[in-house]
Design a protein around this motif. Structure first.
Motif, PDB file in Angstrom:
ATOM      1  N   GLY A 156       3.784  11.247  -6.533  1.00  0.00           N
ATOM      2  CA  GLY A 156       5.022  11.414  -7.165  1.00  0.00           C
ATOM      3  C   GLY A 156       6.573  11.430  -7.171  1.00  0.00           C
ATOM      4  N   TYR A 157       6.186   9.775  -5.982  1.00  0.00           N
ATOM      5  CA  TYR A 157       7.997   9.556  -5.690  1.00  0.00           C
ATOM      6  C   TYR A 157       8.361   7.963  -6.504  1.00  0.00           C
ATOM      7  N   PHE A 158       9.418   7.794  -6.682  1.00  0.00           N
ATOM      8  CA  PHE A 158       9.729   7.058  -7.030  1.00  0.00           C
ATOM      9  C   PHE A 158       9.081   6.583  -8.533  1.00  0.00           C
ATOM     10  N   THR A 159       8.989   7.915  -9.665  1.00  0.00           N
ATOM     11  CA  THR A 159       9.032   7.207 -10.631  1.00  0.00           C
ATOM     12  C   THR A 159       9.476   7.274 -11.640  1.00  0.00           C
ATOM     13  N   GLY A 160      10.757   7.430 -11.689  1.00  0.00           N
ATOM     14  CA  GLY A 160      11.409   6.215 -12.160  1.00  0.00           C
ATOM     15  C   GLY A 160      11.195   5.116 -12.219  1.00  0.00           C
ATOM     16  N   LEU A 161      11.710   4.593 -10.942  1.00  0.00           N
ATOM     17  CA  LEU A 161      11.129   2.893 -10.360  1.00  0.00           C
ATOM     18  C   LEU A 161       9.844   2.891 -10.690  1.00  0.00           C
TER      19      LEU A 161
ATOM     20  N   ASP B  69       0.769  -1.064   0.176  1.00  0.00           N
ATOM     21  CA  ASP B  69       0.554  -0.041  -0.279  1.00  0.00           C
ATOM     22  C   ASP B  69       0.969   0.941  -0.194  1.00  0.00           C
ATOM     23  N   LEU B  70       1.431   1.063   0.979  1.00  0.00           N
ATOM     24  CA  LEU B  70       2.877   2.337   0.442  1.00  0.00           C
ATOM     25  C   LEU B  70       3.560   3.055  -0.454  1.00  0.00           C
ATOM     26  N   TRP B  71       3.758   1.688  -1.385  1.00  0.00           N
ATOM     27  CA  TRP B  71       4.522   1.618  -2.749  1.00  0.00           C
ATOM     28  C   TRP B  71       3.601   2.428  -3.610  1.00  0.00           C
ATOM     29  N   VAL B  72       2.412   2.403  -3.648  1.00  0.00           N
ATOM     30  CA  VAL B  72       1.422   2.439  -4.544  1.00  0.00           C
ATOM     31  C   VAL B  72       0.902   4.005  -3.834  1.00  0.00           C
ATOM     32  N   PHE B  73       0.624   3.467  -2.729  1.00  0.00           N
ATOM     33  CA  PHE B  73       0.005   5.240  -1.969  1.00  0.00           C
ATOM     34  C   PHE B  73       1.657   7.060  -2.157  1.00  0.00           C
ATOM     35  N   ALA B  74       3.323   5.579  -2.688  1.00  0.00           N
ATOM     36  CA  ALA B  74       4.348   7.370  -2.436  1.00  0.00           C
ATOM     37  C   ALA B  74       4.480   7.153  -4.445  1.00  0.00           C
ATOM     38  N   VAL B  75       3.701   6.316  -4.926  1.00  0.00           N
ATOM     39  CA  VAL B  75       3.986   6.560  -6.661  1.00  0.00           C
ATOM     40  C   VAL B  75       2.560   7.675  -6.363  1.00  0.00           C
TER      41      VAL B  75
END
Ligand code: FES
Length: 272
Positions: A259-264, A250-256
């Motif tokens: 606007g975080y981790f855009t490249g990844l 959930d934190l991953w989806v939330f962070a994306v």
């Protein structure tokens, strides 16, 4: 034989002759469960946006909000003019909550962490516990007997979770491949599958209810019982890893979505 033998427990809450840090495990587990509950409450009722993201036609769902039944055409759910406070997790989470809440391993954890009943082996418990005694599965705890029914529902949820993984594999132009979101959802689905296949109730269902595993179908069920017993040994491990990954995912989806981790998050590997 052995009846009436009492362990030399020193009287007084938390008192013991043990010299190890017996309190560290229940404390860590209690903190983890409290954090999990608070985070879930926040996500369900206070901040239920950013529950999925799109990558070139593929969809990656947060494990907390998957399956997103509000997007289903089944029963007209996608057309349902639901109140603003209703989200997919509110409608579905009673199943994983019920399943985990009635889990035999979870009972051991919450009896120790939240009720100190017992505090730990060879450690004295609160006076009130001694007065009340162990009453078994009575009153609200009678719900624990529903575990096998939550198991059936959890098996359906797992199948849908794997189905959701397939939505991360199809990209625009009919291409098939994987992205980081695929791994996030697949790891969560895998850990949940292991948690369910190591369930005591599933093992019982497979072959525990039989007297013998000697002929015909009972032999197969006996073998299945043996296999499930192997995963059952690590049930606690699968409990914690699958639970942790719900929140990591959930934190991953939330962070994306933030606007975080855009490249990844934009990385993908086209296979077909
Ligand atoms: Fe833990 Fe069934 S006993 S999930």
């Amino acid at each position: 034989m052995g009846e009436g033998i009492k362990l030399p427990v020193i009287n007084g809450l938390g008192r013991t002759n043990r010299v190890d840090n017996w309190w560290s495990q229940p404390l860590a587990m209690g903190l983890a469960l409290t954090l999990a509950l608070l985070y879930t409450f926040w996500r369900l009722f206070l901040h239920d946006t950013g529950i999925s993201y799109q990558l070139d036609g593929s969809t990656v769902m947060s494990p907390i909000f998957s399956p997103n039944i509000l997007e289903w055409e089944l029963f007209g759910l996608s057309e349902w003019n639901h109140p603003n406070w209703v989200n997919a997790a509110i409608l579905v989470l009673w199943i994983p909550f019920g399943f985990r809440g009635t889990c035999y391993y979870m009972r051991r954890v919450y009896y120790r962490t939240f009720f100190a009943s017992p505090s730990a082996c060879w450690v004295d418990e609160p006076e009130i516990n001694k007065k009340l005694g162990y009453k078994g599965e009575k009153r609200v705890f009678i719900l624990n007997n529903l575990h096998r029914y939550f198991l059936y529902a959890a098996m359906i949820i797992i199948a849908i979770k794997w189905w959701d993984v397939t939505h991360t594999l199809t990209f625009e132009g009919g291409q098939y491949g994987v992205s980081v979101g695929t791994f996030v959802m697949a790891i969560e689905a895998f850990l949940l599958t292991m948690y369910v296949t190591s369930c005591h109730a599933l093992r019982h269902l497979a072959g525990g209810m039989l007297d013998r595993w000697t002929t015909g179908i009972s032999q197969i069920r006996g073998k299945l019982f043996g296999r499930l017993s192997l995963t059952n040994r690590s049930h606690g491990f699968w409990f914690w890893t699958s639970l942790s990954f719900v929140f990591i995912g959930d934190l991953w989806v939330f962070a994306v979505n933030e606007g975080y981790f855009t490249g990844l998050a934009d990385w993908k590997l086209i296979l077909l």
